[in-house]
Design a protein around this motif. Structure first.
Motif, PDB file in Angstrom:
ATOM      1  N   ARG A  65     106.385  20.076  58.547  1.00 39.75           N
ATOM      2  CA  ARG A  65     106.625  21.400  57.961  1.00 39.75           C
ATOM      3  C   ARG A  65     105.279  22.016  57.589  1.00 39.75           C
ATOM      4  O   ARG A  65     104.290  21.299  57.418  1.00 39.75           O
ATOM      5  CB  ARG A  65     107.526  21.309  56.730  1.00 39.75           C
ATOM      6  N   GLU A  66     105.256  23.318  57.460  1.00 36.16           N
ATOM      7  CA  GLU A  66     104.023  23.990  57.056  1.00 36.16           C
ATOM      8  C   GLU A  66     103.739  23.693  55.595  1.00 36.16           C
ATOM      9  O   GLU A  66     104.626  23.794  54.741  1.00 36.16           O
ATOM     10  CB  GLU A  66     104.135  25.497  57.279  1.00 36.16           C
ATOM     11  N   VAL A  67     102.508  23.337  55.315  1.00 33.40           N
ATOM     12  CA  VAL A  67     102.105  23.015  53.943  1.00 33.40           C
ATOM     13  C   VAL A  67     101.152  24.103  53.455  1.00 33.40           C
ATOM     14  O   VAL A  67     100.051  24.273  53.999  1.00 33.40           O
ATOM     15  CB  VAL A  67     101.411  21.641  53.870  1.00 33.40           C
ATOM     16  N   PRO A  68     101.546  24.863  52.442  1.00 27.03           N
ATOM     17  CA  PRO A  68     100.666  25.919  51.928  1.00 27.03           C
ATOM     18  C   PRO A  68      99.538  25.349  51.085  1.00 27.03           C
ATOM     19  O   PRO A  68      99.602  24.216  50.594  1.00 27.03           O
ATOM     20  CB  PRO A  68     101.606  26.766  51.064  1.00 27.03           C
ATOM     21  N   VAL A  69      98.481  26.137  50.934  1.00 23.19           N
ATOM     22  CA  VAL A  69      97.350  25.775  50.087  1.00 23.19           C
ATOM     23  C   VAL A  69      97.269  26.773  48.946  1.00 23.19           C
ATOM     24  O   VAL A  69      97.319  27.991  49.169  1.00 23.19           O
ATOM     25  CB  VAL A  69      96.025  25.775  50.866  1.00 23.19           C
ATOM     26  N   ARG A  70      97.142  26.270  47.739  1.00 24.10           N
ATOM     27  CA  ARG A  70      97.018  27.142  46.570  1.00 24.10           C
ATOM     28  C   ARG A  70      95.613  26.965  46.012  1.00 24.10           C
ATOM     29  O   ARG A  70      95.255  25.899  45.527  1.00 24.10           O
ATOM     30  CB  ARG A  70      98.056  26.766  45.511  1.00 24.10           C
ATOM     31  N   HIS A  71      94.813  28.023  46.112  1.00 26.48           N
ATOM     32  CA  HIS A  71      93.438  27.979  45.604  1.00 26.48           C
ATOM     33  C   HIS A  71      93.428  28.415  44.144  1.00 26.48           C
ATOM     34  O   HIS A  71      93.998  29.451  43.783  1.00 26.48           O
ATOM     35  CB  HIS A  71      92.541  28.902  46.430  1.00 26.48           C
ATOM     36  N   VAL A  72      92.791  27.599  43.299  1.00 21.56           N
ATOM     37  CA  VAL A  72      92.718  27.884  41.868  1.00 21.56           C
ATOM     38  C   VAL A  72      91.267  27.777  41.415  1.00 21.56           C
ATOM     39  O   VAL A  72      90.400  27.286  42.149  1.00 21.56           O
ATOM     40  CB  VAL A  72      93.591  26.900  41.061  1.00 21.56           C
ATOM     41  N   ASP A  73      90.998  28.247  40.199  1.00 19.33           N
ATOM     42  CA  ASP A  73      89.651  28.086  39.652  1.00 19.33           C
ATOM     43  C   ASP A  73      89.566  26.766  38.896  1.00 19.33           C
ATOM     44  O   ASP A  73      90.558  26.045  38.748  1.00 19.33           O
ATOM     45  CB  ASP A  73      89.257  29.266  38.767  1.00 19.33           C
ATOM     46  N   ASP A  74      88.379  26.451  38.411  1.00 16.27           N
ATOM     47  CA  ASP A  74      88.175  25.163  37.750  1.00 16.27           C
ATOM     48  C   ASP A  74      89.077  24.998  36.523  1.00 16.27           C
ATOM     49  O   ASP A  74      89.618  23.917  36.277  1.00 16.27           O
ATOM     50  CB  ASP A  74      86.716  25.007  37.327  1.00 16.27           C
ATOM     51  N   ALA A  75      89.215  26.072  35.749  1.00 18.89           N
ATOM     52  CA  ALA A  75      90.000  25.992  34.519  1.00 18.89           C
ATOM     53  C   ALA A  75      91.462  25.673  34.822  1.00 18.89           C
ATOM     54  O   ALA A  75      92.084  24.839  34.154  1.00 18.89           O
ATOM     55  CB  ALA A  75      89.885  27.297  33.737  1.00 18.89           C
ATOM     56  N   GLU A  76      92.010  26.336  35.835  1.00 18.39           N
ATOM     57  CA  GLU A  76      93.406  26.089  36.185  1.00 18.39           C
ATOM     58  C   GLU A  76      93.590  24.692  36.768  1.00 18.39           C
ATOM     59  O   GLU A  76      94.587  24.018  36.513  1.00 18.39           O
ATOM     60  CB  GLU A  76      93.901  27.151  37.177  1.00 18.39           C
ATOM     61  N   TYR A  77      92.603  24.264  37.544  1.00 19.16           N
ATOM     62  CA  TYR A  77      92.681  22.919  38.121  1.00 19.16           C
ATOM     63  C   TYR A  77      92.647  21.873  37.006  1.00 19.16           C
ATOM     64  O   TYR A  77      93.423  20.907  37.021  1.00 19.16           O
ATOM     65  CB  TYR A  77      91.519  22.707  39.090  1.00 19.16           C
ATOM     66  N   GLU A  78      91.782  22.079  36.034  1.00 18.89           N
ATOM     67  CA  GLU A  78      91.685  21.151  34.910  1.00 18.89           C
ATOM     68  C   GLU A  78      92.991  21.121  34.117  1.00 18.89           C
ATOM     69  O   GLU A  78      93.456  20.051  33.700  1.00 18.89           O
ATOM     70  CB  GLU A  78      90.531  21.541  33.996  1.00 18.89           C
ATOM     71  N   LYS A  79      93.584  22.282  33.929  1.00 20.67           N
ATOM     72  CA  LYS A  79      94.851  22.362  33.197  1.00 20.67           C
ATOM     73  C   LYS A  79      95.940  21.596  33.932  1.00 20.67           C
ATOM     74  O   LYS A  79      96.756  20.897  33.318  1.00 20.67           O
ATOM     75  CB  LYS A  79      95.253  23.828  33.019  1.00 20.67           C
ATOM     76  N   MET A  80      95.954  21.720  35.262  1.00 16.56           N
ATOM     77  CA  MET A  80      96.948  21.007  36.068  1.00 16.56           C
ATOM     78  C   MET A  80      96.781  19.498  35.908  1.00 16.56           C
ATOM     79  O   MET A  80      97.751  18.759  35.712  1.00 16.56           O
ATOM     80  CB  MET A  80      96.807  21.392  37.533  1.00 16.56           C
ATOM     81  N   LEU A  81      95.528  19.025  35.972  1.00 17.08           N
ATOM     82  CA  LEU A  81      95.279  17.595  35.844  1.00 17.08           C
ATOM     83  C   LEU A  81      95.622  17.095  34.440  1.00 17.08           C
ATOM     84  O   LEU A  81      96.152  15.990  34.281  1.00 17.08           O
ATOM     85  CB  LEU A  81      93.808  17.297  36.152  1.00 17.08           C
ATOM     86  N   ALA A  82      95.314  17.900  33.445  1.00 20.55           N
ATOM     87  CA  ALA A  82      95.616  17.508  32.071  1.00 20.55           C
ATOM     88  C   ALA A  82      97.110  17.299  31.895  1.00 20.55           C
ATOM     89  O   ALA A  82      97.546  16.417  31.137  1.00 20.55           O
ATOM     90  CB  ALA A  82      95.101  18.560  31.101  1.00 20.55           C
ATOM     91  N   GLY A  83      97.900  18.101  32.604  1.00 18.42           N
ATOM     92  CA  GLY A  83      99.354  17.966  32.538  1.00 18.42           C
ATOM     93  C   GLY A  83      99.864  16.666  33.113  1.00 18.42           C
ATOM     94  O   GLY A  83     100.996  16.249  32.847  1.00 18.42           O
ATOM     95  N   LEU A  84      99.018  16.005  33.900  1.00 17.49           N
ATOM     96  CA  LEU A  84      99.397  14.715  34.495  1.00 17.49           C
ATOM     97  C   LEU A  84      99.080  13.546  33.571  1.00 17.49           C
ATOM     98  O   LEU A  84      99.391  12.398  33.895  1.00 17.49           O
ATOM     99  CB  LEU A  84      98.665  14.519  35.829  1.00 17.49           C
TER     100      LEU A  84
END
Length: 290
Positions: free
Chosen positions: A216-235
């Motif tokens: 299946r097609e896999v989309p890419v979501r580009h984020v900035d450093d702050a959003e990426y850090e927030k995503m990882l913190a949620g893990l």
């Protein structure tokens, strides 16, 4: 000739040992582990299992006694902890009279802007200062580090990245372990530095490869450093690992892991494993609960 691998119950060290056992007689293979009980299966196969704790220099000196060739597998943890542990291992190797040290370093450690690179620069310098013949195995980014992205894509989610169009020379862990086994078991590797990298590709390339594997097609979501850090913190990742991964994405964006080199193929005597095959292996491992 005795060949010893540290961290032999970890993902990387365990693979190196398995590959060494295919190349040299079992009686030549030794391992140093913090908890020898976890290496009981190796002992039952005839491997020389020794106790060695990177935070206990005396145990390392004892573990390294009589070793001709040593692989120091870089440890986990924050930079301060890793550097202290690596220095302990290097000093123990020198005191034990080890004849050759191979060390799992970082791609272009001498010039890399990654925060992680400083540990490797200082460890390489410490090894050189001993005068012991060495080989620095400068590994690019493990494809297995992207297991979370692969799993998310397999479940219909996007690949999320802050690396922009930065290219990464991803390599499967097994290929890097095989390169280490080749160096430990072979000749002609004294005082060498190998830049071990796959063909550099972007996260969009990786998403297309994952898409081919999952159908299946896999989309890419580009984020900035702050959003990426927030995503990882949620893990719920530990702080040092969160900082390392955000820094890595920033460095990827700047081209720090965009390295083209033929060293991996030279050591393996074959092309490196394709990313497509690597993604398949990750999905199989996830399915098996490994």
């Amino acid at each position: 000739m005795k060949i010893l691998t540290t961290g032999a119950t970890g993902h990387f060290g365990a693979k190196v040992v398995e590959l060494l056992l295919k190349r040299v007689p079992t009686e030549r293979v030794a391992v140093s582990v913090r908890d020898p009980k976890k290496a009981s299966a190796l002992r039952e196969r005839g491997v020389d299992v020794r106790h060695g704790d990177f935070d206990d220099p005396a145990s390392l000196a004892k573990a390294f006694a009589g070793v001709d060739r040593l692989l120091i597998v870089s440890t986990d943890g924050d930079n301060e902890t890793r550097l202290r542990q690596h220095r302990n291992a290097v000093m123990a190797a020198e005191h034990a009279g080890v004849g050759f040290i191979a060390y799992t370093s970082l791609i272009r450690a001498d010039t890399s802007p990654l925060a992680l690179a400083e540990v490797h620069r200082q460890t390489e310098a410490a090894i050189r200062a001993t005068g012991i013949p060495y080989c620095f195995l400068r590994n690019n980014w493990y494809l297995e580090n992207e297991a979370g992205a692969v799993e998310s894509a397999a479940n219909g989610g996007p690949v999320i990245t802050a690396a922009g169009q930065g290219r990464v020379g991803w390599v499967v862990r097994a290929d890097l372990a095989e390169a280490a086994a080749v160096v430990l078991a072979g000749e002609g590797h004294k005082n060498t530095v190998y830049e071990l990298s796959g063909r550099p590709q972007t996260y969009e390339d990786l998403a297309r490869i994952i898409g081919r594997v999952v159908g299946r097609e896999v989309p890419v979501r580009h984020v900035d450093d702050a959003e990426y850090e927030k995503m990882l913190a949620g893990l719920g990742l530990p702080g040092y690992l969160l900082e390392l991964l955000v820094d890595a994405q920033r460095a990827m964006r700047k081209g720090a892991l965009d390295v083209t080199s033929g060293d991996l193929e030279k050591l393996l005597g074959r092309p490196g494993t394709s990313l497509e095959e690597g993604v398949r292996r990750i999905l199989e491992s996830l399915a098996a609960g490994a």
